[in-house]
Design a protein around this motif. Structure first.
Motif, PDB file in Angstrom:
ATOM      1  N   UNK A   1       0.824  -1.215   0.000  1.00 14.61           N
ATOM      2  CA  UNK A   1       0.000   0.000   0.000  1.00 14.61           C
ATOM      3  C   UNK A   1       0.859   1.267   0.000  1.00 14.61           C
ATOM      4  N   UNK A   2       2.121   1.128   0.393  1.00 14.62           N
ATOM      5  CA  UNK A   2       3.021   2.284   0.403  1.00 14.62           C
ATOM      6  C   UNK A   2       3.650   2.451  -0.983  1.00 14.62           C
ATOM      7  N   UNK A   3       3.839   3.694  -1.429  1.00 18.00           N
ATOM      8  CA  UNK A   3       4.448   3.906  -2.757  1.00 18.00           C
ATOM      9  C   UNK A   3       5.959   3.708  -2.779  1.00 18.00           C
ATOM     10  N   UNK A   4       6.594   3.706  -1.600  1.00 15.73           N
ATOM     11  CA  UNK A   4       8.054   3.540  -1.552  1.00 15.73           C
ATOM     12  C   UNK A   4       8.418   2.404  -0.598  1.00 15.73           C
ATOM     13  N   UNK A   5       9.634   1.901  -0.761  1.00 18.58           N
ATOM     14  CA  UNK A   5      10.132   0.833   0.095  1.00 18.58           C
ATOM     15  C   UNK A   5      10.809   1.416   1.329  1.00 18.58           C
ATOM     16  N   UNK A   6      11.085   0.570   2.303  1.00 22.70           N
ATOM     17  CA  UNK A   6      11.807   1.009   3.487  1.00 22.70           C
ATOM     18  C   UNK A   6      13.201   1.499   3.104  1.00 22.70           C
ATOM     19  N   UNK A   7      13.861   0.792   2.218  1.00 20.10           N
ATOM     20  CA  UNK A   7      15.201   1.202   1.790  1.00 20.10           C
ATOM     21  C   UNK A   7      15.168   2.589   1.161  1.00 20.10           C
TER      22      UNK A   7
END
Length: 619
Positions: free
Chosen positions: A479-485
């Protein structure tokens, strides 16, 4: 009285002015020794809940039956808005009002659409919308019973007052009475952990005081602690997120809400929903919470009546059957009412639990609910059904258990979990996995709710629960557009994400949520690896053979070796080290499951051997 000075014109650590960074703080004018009172604000300088209640609008609210979102906050807001409007510069508190921020653009309820977009994927967006909606509902509800509020404040001004109070009020005890207050000057201290000061209302001084807990050198900023909180609470209520939100022992209170649901297409939907919602639409007033006390009390009353019936020569089962019919009818009425609105049932199917990197109560509740969702038909029947307790011949204890079960709304109280207790039934398939991998039957017990299964049911169920957790986390992360990295890299770029900016605080918030999700994904994957080892050991203990008919042997390391390697890696602090909560779960919880399954397997084998010996001897 104060040994401190407010700093509105100083620079932050990057040399920017307070106006540029929107930062200001309170600093020592001289060195402060430990345990010294550095601030004392007289009682007459406090704005309290009671002062808001004494205003005309406050009186109207008290005389109404309004269900307000935060009543204590409302009365502080009412006084703030009323006094500013009615008394203006003549108000005793006018100097305080003058230093309150004229806008609160750092508060998420005032963020722009572009700033809110930085929270895409986060449940905090829903909380922000809920907060805006609740404030608007309170405003219009108060205007209905006190129309003069509309002349004192617009909805936007009402929102401003709400967030001023939310971010600045202190919960105090004055004259033995719990209240909340706005404390001029004291509310200018910034947040820091671990705390360096403490505050209270000093009855002897008749003043709000701040006392140092350690020495603070001259010129240093003096901080207050807003408490150990998740960043979503800091951001929603105070307008900032802490970049490294960790306690001195390394614990991070950041949380993420995880949604667990019974899917409508579940072949066991009705049975699973019955257990999933148990305790939510039955007795709720028993001691200890969850309605258990009420059920036990009513069961005891019926049991006493049954005893009296025995003394009079009457069949006590009639009383129990009557209680069963009444409970079943009540249950049916509840289901009929809830069935009128499909949205209610859909909402009941979803449970949201806030988890952090800890093995706390919420973590244990999450694992419990996952075990329920992972149950096959046999396991579900076993956890939701009490052992058979007939009303005749079962003794007083059986009668009590029988009635308690009926009062919880369980159908077929006369049929316990006997069929679920057989080793053949334990191999049944259902949602959450295929045939059971263990020869041991699932435990038969009456759990009060889906949050109470604090230990693994069996190897098959625990593997299915961990696989389900990975699926849920994967869906949540998508659901998030970006990754944790990417978030970590973004926060390094202070030109794109300036310090103290709303954009940066949003990024800190979503990064923290993803860190928790990745932690539990790692937990589930480690658990599955260990459960594979346990499953192989159990297969060898059973005497299973491979495709060629040869006895199975372990090629990979056994359980003890795997756990020892985990513990050694944790102790060394290596890059591949698992968090201590994961190691302890694998070493303690899964080892307990392994030992129990081996014990049951050996008992079954011994019983089978003895039975064969008796048959051979002609018994």
């Amino acid at each position: 009285k104060s040994n401190l000075d407010t700093d509105r014109d100083g620079n932050d650590e990057h040399g920017r002015s307070a106006e540029e960074s929107e930062m200001r703080g309170v600093h020592c004018t001289s060195t402060l020794p430990p345990n010294s009172v550095c601030v004392a604000v007289p009682r007459r300088c406090l704005v309290t809940v009671e002062m808001g209640q004494q205003t005309p609008i406050g009186q109207a609210i008290l005389m109404s039956d309004l269900d307000l979102d935060a009543p204590k906050h409302i009365f502080l807001m009412i006084y703030l808005l009323w006094d500013r409007k009615v008394n203006g510069p003549r108000s005793f508190f006018a100097p305080y009002y003058d230093i309150l921020p004229p806008t609160l653009s750092n508060m998420p309820i005032f963020w722009s659409d572009d700033e809110l977009a930085e929270l895409t994927g986060s449940y905090l967006l829903a909380q922000i919308a809920d907060r805006n909606e609740a404030i608007a509902e309170d405003y219009h509800a108060i205007c209905d019973i006190a129309p003069e509020l509309a002349n004192i404040a617009t909805l936007d001004e009402f929102k401003w007052a709400r967030m001023c109070v939310c971010s600045r009020n202190f919960g105090l005890q004055i004259d033995g009475h719990r209240t909340s207050a706005l404390v001029p000057y004291a509310d200018m201290l910034n947040h820091y952990r671990p705390r360096e000061t403490k505050w209270t209302f000093d009855d002897e001084r008749e003043a709000f005081t701040i006392t140092t807990l350690q020495g603070i050198p001259a010129g240093a900023q003096v901080y207050d602690s807003y408490g150990q909180k998740c960043n979503h609470r800091f951001l929603l209520n105070y307008g900032f997120a802490v970049e490294d939100n960790r306690e001195i022992d390394g614990f991070c209170p950041n949380e993420v809400p995880l949604e667990l649901t019974v899917p409508p297409g579940d072949p066991l939907y009705e049975a699973r929903m019955e257990f999933w919602t148990r305790g939510e639409d039955v007795l709720h007033h028993g001691s200890g919470g969850g309605g258990g006390g009420g059920v036990a009390a009513l069961a005891a009353a019926v049991q006493a009546a049954a005893n009296a019936g025995r003394e009079m020569g009457q069949d006590p089962s009639a009383l129990v059957e009557s209680a069963l019919r009444a409970a079943a009818a009540a249950r049916e009425r509840n289901h009929h009412l809830s069935g009128r609105n499909g949205a209610i049932q859909a909402a009941a199917a979803v449970k949201r639990v806030r988890i952090c990197v800890s093995n706390n109560e919420n973590t244990r509740a999450m694992f419990s609910m996952l075990r329920v969702l992972a149950c096959n038909e046999v396991e579900l029947r076993a956890i939701s059904t009490a052992p058979t307790a007939a009303s005749n011949g079962g003794g007083d204890s059986s009668c009590s258990n029988y009635v308690s079960r009926a009062l919880l709304g369980l159908a077929n109280a006369n049929t316990g979990g006997q069929e679920a207790g057989s080793s053949d039934a334990a191999l049944g398939a259902g949602r959450g996995g295929s045939a059971a991998s263990s020869s041991s039957p699932p435990p038969i017990s009456l759990y009060r709710s889906c949050r109470d299964i604090r230990h693994p049911l069996n190897v098959r169920n625990e593997k299915a629960a961990m696989a389900l957790l990975i699926d849920i986390i994967t869906d949540t992360l998508q659901k998030y557009p970006t990754s944790l990295a990417q978030d970590i890299m973004d926060l390094v770029d202070e030109s794109e994400y300036p310090r103290f900016s709303n954009k940066r605080h949003a990024k800190i918030q979503v990064r923290g949520e993803k860190e928790v999700l990745h932690h539990f994904a790692q937990w589930a994957k480690a658990a599955l690896d260990v459960l594979d080892v346990i499953e192989m050991e159990l297969a060898i203990e059973r005497g299973d053979v491979d495709d060629e008919g040869n006895p199975l042997t372990i090629q990979d390391p056994r359980f003890d070796y795997v756990i020892r390697a985990m513990e050694d890696e944790e102790s060394s602090g290596g890059d591949d080290a698992l968090h201590h909560t994961i190691v302890r779960y694998c070493a303690d919880v899964l080892d307990s499951l392994r030992r129990e399954e081996l014990k049951i397997m050996r008992r079954i084998r011994l019983a089978t051997t003895r039975s064969a010996e008796r048959q051979g001897q002609g018994y």
